[in-house]
Scaffold this active site. Sequence first.
Site, mmCIF file in Angstrom:
data_model
loop_
_atom_site.group_PDB
_atom_site.id
_atom_site.type_symbol
_atom_site.label_atom_id
_atom_site.label_comp_id
_atom_site.label_asym_id
_atom_site.label_seq_id
_atom_site.Cartn_x
_atom_site.Cartn_y
_atom_site.Cartn_z
ATOM 1 N N CYS A 170 1.062 -0.861 0.086
ATOM 2 C CA CYS A 170 -0.252 -0.070 -0.002
ATOM 3 C C CYS A 170 0.646 1.450 0.298
ATOM 4 O O CYS A 170 1.042 2.040 -0.978
ATOM 5 C CB CYS A 170 -1.157 -0.359 0.922
ATOM 6 S SG CYS A 170 -2.173 1.321 0.901
ATOM 7 N N HIS A 199 -1.318 6.386 2.051
ATOM 8 C CA HIS A 199 -1.540 5.765 3.429
ATOM 9 C C HIS A 199 -1.750 6.642 4.528
ATOM 10 O O HIS A 199 -0.443 7.427 4.948
ATOM 11 C CB HIS A 199 -0.061 4.537 3.177
ATOM 12 C CG HIS A 199 -0.699 3.214 3.882
ATOM 13 N ND1 HIS A 199 -1.240 2.237 3.765
ATOM 14 C CD2 HIS A 199 -0.366 3.222 5.504
ATOM 15 C CE1 HIS A 199 -1.143 1.594 4.896
ATOM 16 N NE2 HIS A 199 -0.246 1.773 5.958
#
Length: 550
Positions: free
Chosen positions: A84, A138
């Site tokens: 991610c 993120h």
Amino acid sequence: MPPLPPGRGVLWLGLVLGSVWVARENAALANPPADALNILLIIVDDLRPSLGCYGDKLVRSPNIDQLASRSLLFQNAFAQQAVCAPSRVSFLTGRRPDTTRLYDFNSYWRVHTGNFSTIPQYFKENGYVTMSVGKVFHPGISSNHSDDSPYSWSFPPYHPSSEKYENTKTCRGPDGELHANLLCPVDVVDVPEGTLPDKQSTEQAIQLLERMKMSSSPFFLAVGYHKPHIPFRYPKEFQKLYPLENITLAADPQVPDGLPPVAYNPWMDIRQREDVQALNISVPYGPIPVDFQRKIRQSYFASVSYLDTQVGHLLSTLDDLQLTNSTIIAFTSDHGWALGEHGEWAKYSNFDVTTRVPLMFYVPGRTTLFPEAGEKLFPYLDPFDSVSELMEPGRQSMHLVELVSLFPTLAGLAGLQVPPRCPIPSFQVMLCREGRSLLKHFLFHDLEEDPYLHSNPRELIAYSQYPRPADSPQWNSDKPTLKDIKIMGYSIRTIDYRYTVWVGFNPNEFLANFSDIHAGELYFVDSDPLQDHNVYNDSRGRELSPSLMP
Ligand SMILES: *[C@@H]1O[C@H](CO)[C@@H](O)[C@H](O)[C@H]1NC(C)=O
Ligand SMILES: *[C@@H]1O[C@H](CO)[C@@H](O)[C@H](O)[C@H]1NC(C)=O
Ligand SMILES: *[C@@H]1O[C@H](CO)[C@@H](O)[C@H](O)[C@H]1NC(C)=O
Ligand SMILES: *[C@@H]1O[C@H](CO)[C@@H](O)[C@H](O)[C@H]1NC(C)=O
Ligand SMILES: *[C@@H]1O[C@H](CO)[C@@H](O)[C@H](O)[C@H]1NC(C)=O
Ligand SMILES: *[C@@H]1O[C@H](CO)[C@@H](O)[C@H](O)[C@H]1NC(C)=O
Ligand SMILES: *[C@@H]1O[C@H](CO)[C@@H](O)[C@H](O)[C@H]1NC(C)=O
């Protein structure tokens, strides 16, 4: 060739073809033109292209398919690292992980590497109102605990309040108790706050669109959806779309014989969930019992259909607010996810299943004709009605493309100056891009005129990479922290093959040693599309045309 749409299409073409661009190149960029196009960027978490519009026969995704039918869809789009934070920081800054130097979750590029501009920052500096809803950056250190505020966003980013329950015990098990499970179909009225994060994000995004309708500035709205990221916590009715008896296993559920151990990732995160722990699955290779494999796949697909309904509500709002003729929509994901392929259940690898992403762009008047007054391009479609089979495919490109191309492509589509190519190295350069602009793909309505058709597709390459702490799978092989990285797997995907070398890597100097080869992988697309037969040893010493360094 179909007629060019009137009015704005011609103007847009003018912008893209450069006359206006060049004129604006050195101008102060703070005032966007009055007819500037808005951007809606939809980023989905861990979504592989298991979608009707990518040829999946099982998955119900009518709203995303409808978007695809009005878009240019890229069949061969790849993320630069299948995890991610590194992937998001890479495509949001338009630079590869070797330039952001983020391979884990633990540094913020502005202080760690260079003060790189982001896509939303660039739009903000060009007079756009930029807004973040849900998971765009993120969260945590990699975006300075602020989603890169204030640089990237005009307002503080929005996070759904119910997100904090994602990993808590909210899943009703067969014993009637609540657990922190991997499989978590819920009755939404029963969960804390009576809602789910993606529902809240959709509601917030709709409110922002309503507000922006009144604004004189163009907007850049990024909406980051959480599902189908684990845990699979979704409204339980979506399970009905996927009766277990209709769920097949992955076509290649075994760990391939010729797979070097360094390439394998042991999917430690799903093992932490209570329902998976109870299965006492062998580390590192498993396997997971087949009935549970079916359940994981069922819940992933159900989560995708749930996500699809959220996308449907969001896009139909654009229609309702009459914003469809002035808003570019980009849809993508940070990386894919293995659903049992190669015996794996996660991202964290260089295989196609984890690096390949959906990528499509709707551009008003370009990828489809402008809507007529009152015409709806994105009416909400119910995945429980069987409508998806009727969907016309839109335009598609088979060319190899990379997520780092998002920055120059969105800038160009909006008529902003495309940031210049990065020099090497580019740590001191705030604004530049490492990806190719995909603008040329949009210039021609008639595919015969697509300039890429006459270029050599074998010259196009998508680069990905993945770090490892050791030659064999161990507890931290999925997500090594920077200081533990000893090996980097550099991977190239061409139209014909995927080629990966795992080489020594020094995390203090950020240096890869291509003389120190730990293992290699080579898979040919035609003969081995699922990448199960590693022929690296058979072809050693043979010259593969493209270079391994971008
Ligand atoms: C980094 O860039 C931002 C945005 O352009 C700027 O406000 C900030 O001062 C820069 N920081 C440094 C340390 O150069
Ligand atoms: C990161 O966040 C901290 C705390 O809010 C702040 O003091 C610092 O200036 C931020 N870093 C940058 C580069 O903006
Ligand atoms: C399940 O498979 C059967 C047989 O192929 C099919 O008739 C049925 O429609 C499928 N059910 C769903 C919900 O897709
Ligand atoms: C390739 O060669 C290496 C080194 O000789 C060996 O360890 C590995 O098992 C071989 N892989 C395959 C798939 O034959
Ligand atoms: C778990 O599996 C291991 C070997 O795979 C076995 O030794 C152990 O007894 C099992 N534990 C339980 C609780 O089933
Ligand atoms: C978009 O469509 C609406 C309704 O048909 C119209 O009022 C508006 O002027 C159009 N905007 C542009 C930029 O064409
Ligand atoms: C690179 O690897 C080779 C082979 O293992 C080794 O001889 C060499 O010293 C390494 N170079 C550096 C800079 O570490």
